[in-house]
Scaffold this motif. Structure first.
Motif: not given
Length: 331
Positions: A282-284, A255-260, A243-249, A266-272
């Motif tokens: 991009v997942i940072v 910003i999302r939380t999940g597991v790698d 789920p962490l690496f799914q496309p952002p809505q 982890v806490r991540a910024a997900v940007l298309p």
């Protein structure tokens, strides 16, 4: 005399009691304030981590998007040159292909011109790393070629999926643009591949300013081509099930939380990456434990300041009480 001493002790005990009570009452607002200040610090640390991650994600997305756009424009320009020249003579086209690729697309792994049957007639570089000539390679099994045939080459350049390159033997993405004859029939096409391993050093340079962050970049289908683990991008590991690496809505990122994939929270910024509708992402991210540790350090600093202030106040109050008590005893 004994009653007088007993009375003095009772009065002293009462004054001590009231002193302690007043100190506790005075300390209560500071303790409550410290608690809420600690929570505000925790929120501030998380917000700062989110802003930093999103800024890095945007910088990386912009750099990769620029390379994709530059490559597409060069491939389209080469297709126009083929139309203008009006020939598929390999000698003429070889010079043109080399001239387009070398100065304009330094990150390109290959660039070629092929006829309508999908056979390469000009290629840069002319030979692969094993010394095999690249001219004559048949590309009609490629999805971008089949799409050009289906549409007659109408529209802008086609950007294919990220895959392991047949000639470059590295993760890359192919961009193809059609060339037409004077009757506007599909006659030939040009193709340029971006060697995605060349993106990795640029990403590492961006991350040098934020060593706690990790970056993963995936294609639309979820396959990795940038990852902290070299083996992951070399094998183009599929992370689509996480789920962490799914496309952002949100098209502006989220910003999302999940597991790698290692199971780390982890806490991540997900940007298309949206150039040319490639929809890469991009997942940072950084571990939640690290952010929590930074928040705890900020909270400890807050409590240290409050504790130092209260201690100084209590010492001062004790000294005042001691002096007043001594003055009363001397009377």
């Amino acid at each position: 005399m004994e009653m007088s001493q007993e009375s003095k002790r009772r009065k002293l005990d009462l004054r001590i009691y009231w002193l302690i009570s007043l100190c506790l009452i005075a300390a209560l607002p500071a303790v409550v304030s410290g608690y809420f200040q600690g929570k505000r610090w925790e929120t501030a640390v998380r917000e700062r981590a989110d802003r930093q991650a999103m800024l890095v994600a945007r910088e990386i997305a912009a750099e990769i998007g620029r390379q994709v756009e530059d490559n597409a424009q060069v491939v389209e320009a080469l297709a126009k040159l083929v139309e203008i020249r009006g020939t598929l003579d390999p000698a003429a086209l070889q010079k043109m292909t080399t001239a387009q690729r070398s100065p304009f697309v330094p990150f390109s792994s290959v660039m070629y011109i092929a006829n309508a049957a999908g056979i390469a007639v000009a290629y840069d570089p002319p030979f692969d790393k094993f010394g095999t000539p690249n001219v004559g390679t048949d590309y009609k099994d490629r999805d971008y070629y089949q799409e050009l045939v289906r549409t007659g080459g109408a529209g802008p350049a086609i950007i294919g999926p990220v895959r392991m390159g047949r000639r470059a033997h590295a993760p890359n993405v192919q961009t193809a643009a059609a060339a037409h004859d004077p009757e506007r029939k599909f006659w030939a096409f040009t193709q340029g591949s971006i060697d995605l391993t060349t993106v990795q050093p640029g990403v590492e340079q961006i991350l040098a300013k934020s060593p706690d962050l990790k970056v993963v970049v995936t294609a639309k289908e979820g396959k990795v081509f940038i990852h902290p683990d070299k083996n992951a991008w070399e094998e183009m590991r599929d992370l689509s099930k996480y789920p962490l690496f799914q496309p952002p809505q949100n098209p502006d990122g989220e910003i999302r939380t999940g597991v790698d994939e290692a199971g780390v929270a982890v806490r991540a910024a997900v940007l298309p990456i949206r150039q040319r509708e490639i929809n890469w992402r991009v997942i940072v991210y950084q571990p939640e434990a690290l952010i929590s540790a930074q928040a705890a350090a900020a909270q400890r600093q807050t409590w240290n300041v409050i504790g130092a202030g209260l201690s100084a106040g209590f010492v001062f109050a004790g000294l005042v009480f001691w002096k007043r008590n001594r003055s009363k005893e001397s009377r």
